[in-house]
Scaffold this active site. Sequence first.
Site: not given
Length: 158
Positions: A8, A11, A13-15, A125
């Site tokens: 993301c 690095n 939140c999402r990934s 996000d």
Amino acid sequence: MIKVLFVCLGNICRSPTAHGVFDALLKREGLTDKVLVDSAGTAAWHIGKAPDARSQLAAKNRGVDLSYIAARQVESRDFDVFDYVLAMDKSNFENLIELSGPASRNKIKLFLDYAKNSTATEVPDPYYGGAKGFDTVLDLVEDACEGLLEDIRTNHVI
């Protein structure tokens, strides 16, 4: 060993959520010795930092630990090391294409291409939103992780 990199922007939140969820799925399936998981960001803002506290809390509420993950930035060698380089959104996908060489481009995909129950194409996000956004991320990530594991089992001997 099959190697998967979730990517993301920052690095945090999402990934890392995808990283932790996929690690937990592999552990549950007894495949931690067959698949290596990592995550990274296309930007360098959060290198060395833990995942966002809201990401950690949302994941913890679903039994997933993210506390062992530290943010890092994508490196050129990642395109040689990883079999799957999975972008959380189209912007990061385009950044990865620009960073990679022609021989590695077939490894780069949108993560939600593996989702079975969602028509979404990008993991949104949640950074500037409320708690619901982190739950949405987890819903999408859990779905795509199941599909990714199915793809790995279909296309690789594990």
